[in-house]
Design a protein around this motif. Structure first.
Motif, PDB file in Angstrom:
ATOM      1  N   GLN A 107       0.831  -1.200   0.000  1.00  0.00           N
ATOM      2  CA  GLN A 107       0.000   0.000   0.000  1.00  0.00           C
ATOM      3  C   GLN A 107       0.873   1.261   0.000  1.00  0.00           C
ATOM      4  O   GLN A 107       0.627   2.192  -0.763  1.00  0.00           O
ATOM      5  N   GLU A 108       1.871   1.248   0.869  1.00  0.00           N
ATOM      6  CA  GLU A 108       2.776   2.401   0.956  1.00  0.00           C
ATOM      7  C   GLU A 108       3.514   2.609  -0.365  1.00  0.00           C
ATOM      8  O   GLU A 108       3.671   3.733  -0.833  1.00  0.00           O
ATOM      9  N   GLU A 111       1.202   4.160  -2.886  1.00  0.00           N
ATOM     10  CA  GLU A 111       1.029   5.588  -2.616  1.00  0.00           C
ATOM     11  C   GLU A 111       2.254   6.380  -3.057  1.00  0.00           C
ATOM     12  O   GLU A 111       2.131   7.450  -3.655  1.00  0.00           O
ATOM     13  N   LEU A 151       9.417   5.352   3.673  1.00  0.00           N
ATOM     14  CA  LEU A 151       9.348   3.996   3.129  1.00  0.00           C
ATOM     15  C   LEU A 151      10.537   3.168   3.615  1.00  0.00           C
ATOM     16  O   LEU A 151      10.380   2.020   3.986  1.00  0.00           O
ATOM     17  N   LEU A 154       9.869   2.142   7.138  1.00  0.00           N
ATOM     18  CA  LEU A 154       8.893   1.059   7.185  1.00  0.00           C
ATOM     19  C   LEU A 154       9.561  -0.260   6.822  1.00  0.00           C
ATOM     20  O   LEU A 154       9.310  -1.277   7.448  1.00  0.00           O
TER      21      LEU A 154
END
Length: 182
Positions: A107-108, A111, A151, A154
């Motif tokens: 998902q990240e 985006e 990112l 993460l």
């Protein structure tokens, strides 16, 4: 790697680290050209040892399974199965956690890719002639860098949860991001 894996579990050939990932390196066999995770290699090795022990039990007793005969071999066999079941349950939990982390990463990434595309369109559509436009570009690049940093953070948070295939895909995404913005 705590315990150095020096041979392929498939062909006993020489292996090397293809991609380093904390706790579960991706390995490559020079002989049979297979790529596999360190964790998978250890599981294959343990399964082979279990099969070897079960064969020894069958040869010693002449029985496929013990029926109420609590011998030392049977107790060891039960303990091995219990340990293996616990390991499987733990691995299943880790797999589920990794799937969730991978879903969040995807998902990240989506985006970030959408933001990257928007930034590219903005830069392509506008002719950079005034100071105001140059300042806007600086702000957009700073935003891009912030998103990249987020990112990376993460990714570090879920380090070790990626499968070898996902780790390779992630590495390709990082390389593509580096090449796209520079």
């Amino acid at each position: 790697m705590g315990e150095e894996l020096k041979e392929c579990p498939f062909c006993e050939g020489t292996v090397s680290i293809a991609y380093h990932c904390a706790g579960n390196n991706l390995l490559y066999c020079q002989d049979c050209k297979r790529t596999f995770s360190e964790r998978d290699a250890k599981i294959i090795k343990l399964n082979a040892r279990i099969a070897e022990l079960e064969d020894t039990v069958r040869k010693l007793t002449g029985k496929e399974r013990f029926r109420g005969d609590e011998t030392i071999l049977y107790a060891a066999h039960k303990e091995t199965i219990s340990y293996k079941d616990k390991q499987i349950a733990e691995l299943e939990k880790r797999v589920e956690a990794c799937r969730l982390a991978n879903h969040l990463l995807e998902q990240e990434r989506n985006e970030l890719e959408a933001e990257r595309d928007r930034l590219r369109e903005t830069l392509q559509d506008e002719h950079i002639t005034s100071n105001a436009r140059r300042e806007k570009i600086i702000v957009l690049k700073a935003e891009r860098d912030r998103l990249r940093k987020a990112l990376r953070g993460l990714m570090q948070a879920v380090d070790g949860c990626l499968t070898p295939h996902e780790a390779l895909l992630w590495k390709k995404c990082e390389e593509a991001m580096k090449g796209a913005g520079e």
